[in-house]
Design a protein around this motif. Sequence first.
Motif, PDB file in Angstrom:
ATOM      1  N   LYS A  68     -20.214  -6.272 -12.517  1.00  0.00           N
ATOM      2  CA  LYS A  68     -19.896  -5.497 -13.714  1.00  0.00           C
ATOM      3  C   LYS A  68     -20.576  -4.127 -13.641  1.00  0.00           C
ATOM      4  O   LYS A  68     -21.597  -3.902 -14.290  1.00  0.00           O
ATOM      5  CB  LYS A  68     -20.325  -6.251 -14.964  1.00  0.00           C
ATOM      6  CG  LYS A  68     -19.563  -7.549 -15.198  1.00  0.00           C
ATOM      7  CD  LYS A  68     -20.035  -8.258 -16.454  1.00  0.00           C
ATOM      8  CE  LYS A  68     -19.152  -9.450 -16.790  1.00  0.00           C
ATOM      9  NZ  LYS A  68     -19.134 -10.468 -15.741  1.00  0.00           N
ATOM     10  N   PRO A  69     -20.020  -3.227 -12.836  1.00  0.00           N
ATOM     11  CA  PRO A  69     -20.619  -1.891 -12.751  1.00  0.00           C
ATOM     12  C   PRO A  69     -20.567  -1.182 -14.101  1.00  0.00           C
ATOM     13  O   PRO A  69     -19.603  -1.324 -14.854  1.00  0.00           O
ATOM     14  CB  PRO A  69     -19.766  -1.169 -11.699  1.00  0.00           C
ATOM     15  CG  PRO A  69     -18.487  -1.938 -11.655  1.00  0.00           C
ATOM     16  CD  PRO A  69     -18.819  -3.346 -11.994  1.00  0.00           C
ATOM     17  N   ASP A  70     -21.599  -0.425 -14.391  1.00  0.00           N
ATOM     18  CA  ASP A  70     -21.749   0.238 -15.679  1.00  0.00           C
ATOM     19  C   ASP A  70     -20.575   1.176 -15.972  1.00  0.00           C
ATOM     20  O   ASP A  70     -20.211   2.018 -15.156  1.00  0.00           O
ATOM     21  CB  ASP A  70     -23.065   1.027 -15.672  1.00  0.00           C
ATOM     22  CG  ASP A  70     -23.367   1.662 -17.007  1.00  0.00           C
ATOM     23  OD1 ASP A  70     -23.270   0.964 -18.023  1.00  0.00           O
ATOM     24  OD2 ASP A  70     -23.687   2.871 -17.029  1.00  0.00           O
ATOM     25  N   LYS A  71     -19.964   0.986 -17.153  1.00  0.00           N
ATOM     26  CA  LYS A  71     -18.904   1.867 -17.665  1.00  0.00           C
ATOM     27  C   LYS A  71     -17.656   1.911 -16.785  1.00  0.00           C
ATOM     28  O   LYS A  71     -16.867   2.850 -16.889  1.00  0.00           O
ATOM     29  CB  LYS A  71     -19.443   3.290 -17.866  1.00  0.00           C
ATOM     30  CG  LYS A  71     -20.617   3.390 -18.829  1.00  0.00           C
ATOM     31  CD  LYS A  71     -21.099   4.826 -18.959  1.00  0.00           C
ATOM     32  CE  LYS A  71     -22.312   4.907 -19.875  1.00  0.00           C
ATOM     33  NZ  LYS A  71     -22.815   6.304 -19.996  1.00  0.00           N
TER      34      LYS A  71
ATOM     35  N   ASN B 157     -21.674  -2.007  -0.270  1.00  0.00           N
ATOM     36  CA  ASN B 157     -23.005  -2.449  -0.692  1.00  0.00           C
ATOM     37  C   ASN B 157     -23.980  -2.184   0.449  1.00  0.00           C
ATOM     38  O   ASN B 157     -24.015  -2.911   1.438  1.00  0.00           O
ATOM     39  CB  ASN B 157     -22.958  -3.940  -1.031  1.00  0.00           C
ATOM     40  CG  ASN B 157     -24.252  -4.451  -1.636  1.00  0.00           C
ATOM     41  OD1 ASN B 157     -25.311  -3.838  -1.487  1.00  0.00           O
ATOM     42  ND2 ASN B 157     -24.184  -5.592  -2.305  1.00  0.00           N
ATOM     43  N   ARG B 158     -24.766  -1.118   0.303  1.00  0.00           N
ATOM     44  CA  ARG B 158     -25.754  -0.775   1.336  1.00  0.00           C
ATOM     45  C   ARG B 158     -27.151  -1.050   0.778  1.00  0.00           C
ATOM     46  O   ARG B 158     -27.553  -0.446  -0.219  1.00  0.00           O
ATOM     47  CB  ARG B 158     -25.614   0.696   1.754  1.00  0.00           C
ATOM     48  CG  ARG B 158     -24.326   0.990   2.531  1.00  0.00           C
ATOM     49  CD  ARG B 158     -24.283   2.441   3.002  1.00  0.00           C
ATOM     50  NE  ARG B 158     -23.188   2.659   3.958  1.00  0.00           N
ATOM     51  CZ  ARG B 158     -22.083   3.338   3.695  1.00  0.00           C
ATOM     52  NH1 ARG B 158     -21.912   3.875   2.493  1.00  0.00           N
ATOM     53  NH2 ARG B 158     -21.148   3.499   4.618  1.00  0.00           N
ATOM     54  N   ARG B 159     -27.896  -1.920   1.459  1.00  0.00           N
ATOM     55  CA  ARG B 159     -29.216  -2.319   0.981  1.00  0.00           C
ATOM     56  C   ARG B 159     -30.265  -2.094   2.064  1.00  0.00           C
ATOM     57  O   ARG B 159     -29.990  -2.246   3.260  1.00  0.00           O
ATOM     58  CB  ARG B 159     -29.230  -3.807   0.612  1.00  0.00           C
ATOM     59  CG  ARG B 159     -28.247  -4.214  -0.481  1.00  0.00           C
ATOM     60  CD  ARG B 159     -28.837  -4.091  -1.856  1.00  0.00           C
ATOM     61  NE  ARG B 159     -27.892  -4.538  -2.866  1.00  0.00           N
ATOM     62  CZ  ARG B 159     -27.858  -5.775  -3.355  1.00  0.00           C
ATOM     63  NH1 ARG B 159     -28.732  -6.677  -2.934  1.00  0.00           N
ATOM     64  NH2 ARG B 159     -26.977  -6.110  -4.266  1.00  0.00           N
TER      65      ARG B 159
ATOM     66  N   ASN C 138     -17.593   4.487  -8.962  1.00  0.00           N
ATOM     67  CA  ASN C 138     -18.858   4.140  -9.593  1.00  0.00           C
ATOM     68  C   ASN C 138     -19.923   4.058  -8.504  1.00  0.00           C
ATOM     69  O   ASN C 138     -19.823   3.252  -7.580  1.00  0.00           O
ATOM     70  CB  ASN C 138     -18.757   2.799 -10.331  1.00  0.00           C
ATOM     71  CG  ASN C 138     -20.005   2.483 -11.122  1.00  0.00           C
ATOM     72  OD1 ASN C 138     -21.072   2.219 -10.558  1.00  0.00           O
ATOM     73  ND2 ASN C 138     -19.891   2.476 -12.448  1.00  0.00           N
ATOM     74  N   PHE C 139     -20.933   4.923  -8.612  1.00  0.00           N
ATOM     75  CA  PHE C 139     -21.992   4.984  -7.608  1.00  0.00           C
ATOM     76  C   PHE C 139     -23.327   4.616  -8.254  1.00  0.00           C
ATOM     77  O   PHE C 139     -23.705   5.196  -9.275  1.00  0.00           O
ATOM     78  CB  PHE C 139     -22.108   6.395  -7.021  1.00  0.00           C
ATOM     79  CG  PHE C 139     -20.846   6.893  -6.388  1.00  0.00           C
ATOM     80  CD1 PHE C 139     -20.440   6.435  -5.149  1.00  0.00           C
ATOM     81  CD2 PHE C 139     -20.060   7.833  -7.035  1.00  0.00           C
ATOM     82  CE1 PHE C 139     -19.275   6.889  -4.558  1.00  0.00           C
ATOM     83  CE2 PHE C 139     -18.893   8.303  -6.458  1.00  0.00           C
ATOM     84  CZ  PHE C 139     -18.497   7.826  -5.219  1.00  0.00           C
ATOM     85  N   THR C 140     -24.015   3.667  -7.643  1.00  0.00           N
ATOM     86  CA  THR C 140     -25.350   3.302  -8.105  1.00  0.00           C
ATOM     87  C   THR C 140     -26.332   3.453  -6.950  1.00  0.00           C
ATOM     88  O   THR C 140     -26.160   2.829  -5.894  1.00  0.00           O
ATOM     89  CB  THR C 140     -25.405   1.856  -8.626  1.00  0.00           C
ATOM     90  OG1 THR C 140     -24.569   1.744  -9.785  1.00  0.00           O
ATOM     91  CG2 THR C 140     -26.822   1.476  -9.011  1.00  0.00           C
ATOM     92  N   ALA C 141     -27.322   4.291  -7.149  1.00  0.00           N
ATOM     93  CA  ALA C 141     -28.441   4.407  -6.211  1.00  0.00           C
ATOM     94  C   ALA C 141     -29.674   3.877  -6.934  1.00  0.00           C
ATOM     95  O   ALA C 141     -30.000   4.338  -8.028  1.00  0.00           O
ATOM     96  CB  ALA C 141     -28.644   5.848  -5.779  1.00  0.00           C
TER      97      ALA C 141
ATOM     98  N   VAL D 209     -16.399   1.208  -5.674  1.00  0.00           N
ATOM     99  CA  VAL D 209     -17.702   0.838  -6.224  1.00  0.00           C
ATOM    100  C   VAL D 209     -18.696   0.880  -5.065  1.00  0.00           C
ATOM    101  O   VAL D 209     -18.483   0.238  -4.033  1.00  0.00           O
ATOM    102  CB  VAL D 209     -17.705  -0.567  -6.853  1.00  0.00           C
ATOM    103  CG1 VAL D 209     -19.125  -0.987  -7.228  1.00  0.00           C
ATOM    104  CG2 VAL D 209     -16.826  -0.595  -8.095  1.00  0.00           C
ATOM    105  N   SER D 210     -19.754   1.651  -5.233  1.00  0.00           N
ATOM    106  CA  SER D 210     -20.749   1.797  -4.171  1.00  0.00           C
ATOM    107  C   SER D 210     -22.144   1.524  -4.718  1.00  0.00           C
ATOM    108  O   SER D 210     -22.541   2.099  -5.732  1.00  0.00           O
ATOM    109  CB  SER D 210     -20.688   3.217  -3.588  1.00  0.00           C
ATOM    110  OG  SER D 210     -21.737   3.427  -2.659  1.00  0.00           O
ATOM    111  N   GLU D 211     -22.859   0.638  -4.036  1.00  0.00           N
ATOM    112  CA  GLU D 211     -24.248   0.355  -4.379  1.00  0.00           C
ATOM    113  C   GLU D 211     -25.126   0.732  -3.184  1.00  0.00           C
ATOM    114  O   GLU D 211     -24.826   0.358  -2.059  1.00  0.00           O
ATOM    115  CB  GLU D 211     -24.457  -1.130  -4.686  1.00  0.00           C
ATOM    116  CG  GLU D 211     -23.648  -1.658  -5.848  1.00  0.00           C
ATOM    117  CD  GLU D 211     -23.868  -3.157  -6.027  1.00  0.00           C
ATOM    118  OE1 GLU D 211     -24.973  -3.654  -5.746  1.00  0.00           O
ATOM    119  OE2 GLU D 211     -22.922  -3.834  -6.452  1.00  0.00           O
ATOM    120  N   ASN D 212     -26.193   1.475  -3.455  1.00  0.00           N
ATOM    121  CA  ASN D 212     -27.169   1.808  -2.424  1.00  0.00           C
ATOM    122  C   ASN D 212     -28.553   1.481  -3.002  1.00  0.00           C
ATOM    123  O   ASN D 212     -29.080   2.222  -3.818  1.00  0.00           O
ATOM    124  CB  ASN D 212     -27.046   3.280  -2.036  1.00  0.00           C
ATOM    125  CG  ASN D 212     -28.045   3.725  -0.995  1.00  0.00           C
ATOM    126  OD1 ASN D 212     -28.480   4.865  -0.969  1.00  0.00           O
ATOM    127  ND2 ASN D 212     -28.446   2.822  -0.108  1.00  0.00           N
TER     128      ASN D 212
END
Length: 435
Positions: A45-48, A246-248, A299-302, A270-273
């Motif tokens: 559930k990415p924000d907004k 999804n980069r961790r 949607n980008f989350t760092a 959707v991208s998560e770092n």
Amino acid sequence: MTVETKLPYNKEYIEQFSKERNEPQWMLDLRLQALNNAEKLELPKPDKTKIGKWNFTEFKHTAKGAEITSLQDLPVELQEYLDENNLPENLLIQRNHSVAHSTLSKELEDKGVIFTDIFTALQYHGDLVQRYYMKDAVSVDEHRLTAMHAALMNGGVFVYIPKNVVVEAPLQAIFWQEDPELSMFNHVLVVAEQGSSVTYVENYISHNENESTVANIVTEVIAQDNAKVSFGAVDNFAAGTTAYNNRRGVAYRDATIEWALGQMNDGNTVSENITHLVGENSLSNAKTVSVGRGKQTQNFTAKIVHFGKNSEGYILQHGVMKEGATSIFNGIGKIEHGASKSNAEQESRVLMLSEKARGDANPILLIDEDDVTAGHAASVGRVDPLQLYYLMSRGITQEEAERLIIHGFLAPVVNQLPIEAVKNQLTQVIERKVY
């Protein structure tokens, strides 16, 4: 209403897929466990950003690609990622789901460096892969997309740098989705042992403007004590690809993980770092640029999470939106209890080039420790008319003035890419998307 969420591939298919690739039993067991979980878990559930109607299940799972006998035979758009005057010694090209080209210098081979496709790694370095695969960085059961990835993983790269080995020349991987309906469930695993260092750069490219497919990509970077990993990427999936990336990273004592990411997809993304600074004195710099256009939603989350004392995390996100594109930029710095003397800094800025474009920059600080330093900055706006006026007063046209302002806006990340040809290619992609 949401799209059909039932997986298009069943237990028998996955067993056959795994058998054909001579995978170890533990990988098959992990795939089947993930398949069982996938239909029970919810989407993230990415924000907004509502992704319930996005396509995550309509795709072709596997296809072979022809071998590349000469790099000169590559399409022009792929050759642009390479320096023709200084071709890389350490290069892997995945064409669809086949290794079309793979080279590693003898010097690095003799030092024990591993740079190979994920299936070769599973066959010949299975115990080493098992030690890190979807354990410390990304978990199989986080949500439906991570479970789908684990069940259907169909490509990727394994990089292993032994203790105290310093790799001077970058390792480069190009992932070419030649088949317009083909999915990419790529898994990239980079492990740098104690006291080692490496620079790894990857490029994703496709041309499916109309055909619908999926990219579900997971990257895990493990930097052991006093190791350094510099990770660069240019993602350039076409409009038909729905992308989850999804980069961790996990950094231990005195370790450094640096990210320089060019997010240039044309489809919904959707991208998560996310980086976990586990050890004392660990450090992460996470830099991202993006250009959105058309009707795409991104949607980008760092996020950098501090566990170790004296850890430092810096997030820089710059985005340019045009036409009817919508993008959310979340920058999250989290300092856990006990991570004293840590520093969390972040900056998110969005530049909008049209009336219909929408950008949202959300700086978030979550602090559970008193003796720390933290700061954030965010802005959403249009091209500064004073900057335009100044440049145009020097005889520069309005179009060229806007171009200079945009390149200057994105330069802090573009300039961090360690391979000159890749840096130039990202600049060309930006030019094509903005003008």
